[in-house]
Enzyme design. Sequence first.
Site, mmCIF file in Angstrom:
data_model
loop_
_atom_site.group_PDB
_atom_site.id
_atom_site.type_symbol
_atom_site.label_atom_id
_atom_site.label_comp_id
_atom_site.label_asym_id
_atom_site.label_seq_id
_atom_site.Cartn_x
_atom_site.Cartn_y
_atom_site.Cartn_z
ATOM 1 N N ILE A 36 9.552 12.991 -14.126
ATOM 2 C CA ILE A 36 9.564 13.724 -13.099
ATOM 3 C C ILE A 36 9.713 15.253 -13.290
ATOM 4 C CG2 ILE A 36 12.227 13.657 -12.632
ATOM 5 C CD1 ILE A 36 11.874 13.817 -9.682
ATOM 6 N N CYS A 37 9.079 16.291 -12.745
ATOM 7 C CA CYS A 37 9.090 17.632 -12.803
ATOM 8 C C CYS A 37 8.697 17.879 -14.295
ATOM 9 C CB CYS A 37 10.333 18.345 -12.410
ATOM 10 S SG CYS A 37 10.536 20.149 -12.591
#
Length: 251
Positions: free
Chosen positions: A112-113
């Site tokens: 994520i991210c």
Amino acid sequence: MSSTTVHLAVYDTLADWEFGYATAVLRESTYHRAPRRPVGVRTVSLGGAGRPVTTIGGVRIVPDMALDELRPGDSSLLIIPGARLWDAGEELAPFAGAARAFLDAGVPVAAICGGTAGLARAGLLDDRDHTSAVAEYLAHQPGYGGHDRYRDADAVRDRGLITAGPTEPVAFAREIATELDLMEPHVLDAWFRLYAASDPTAFPVLMSAAESAAADHTGDDTAGGIVNGTAETPHPGAESGRVSAPGDSAA
């Protein structure tokens, strides 16, 4: 799952909000499929056990093990959250190397991210559908060749790789739960609707699942997610006060 343990990468400047829903849904087994046992979560760092890392929020985490001790065969999934360090150089590149080893071994990875940026630089997004914060964020990563596979979505799952942007921790957790087949589809849908949108119509579905879990384990005070025959989370969302049971005068 070949293992009942998931591994969570931790490092300084770790983004606290990005992995919390995922680890909670792994450990809180009230809504899991039978036999509803929680999935173990072990933290993995470059420094190893006993060498704390500090999150963006200032929380100190003492890792369970070192990355060089981790083997894909001992894990069900590797979670790679974002961190400022992902955008500050290549210090965290060994985690992208671990992600490659996991995917090559057929063990899923969830990033994520900033974690997606690290995988992009390693070329791991080039042949799988994926997402991130925005397409431009990945387009600036050296070595990234997956422009045509980018999807504008809350989270994407493709052949063992899960990706999401920094504002989608609930969708990220949903895809992890789906990949590991933790919940019945209608229960997972209700869980997502509740925590992503505060949808009150999800409440009865989750209550029914919790009651079924309690009935399955009546009198069993050792079952994961159940204490003395009652679900540990009898009122999802009650901690925030945002969702009340139908007919609750406190609503």
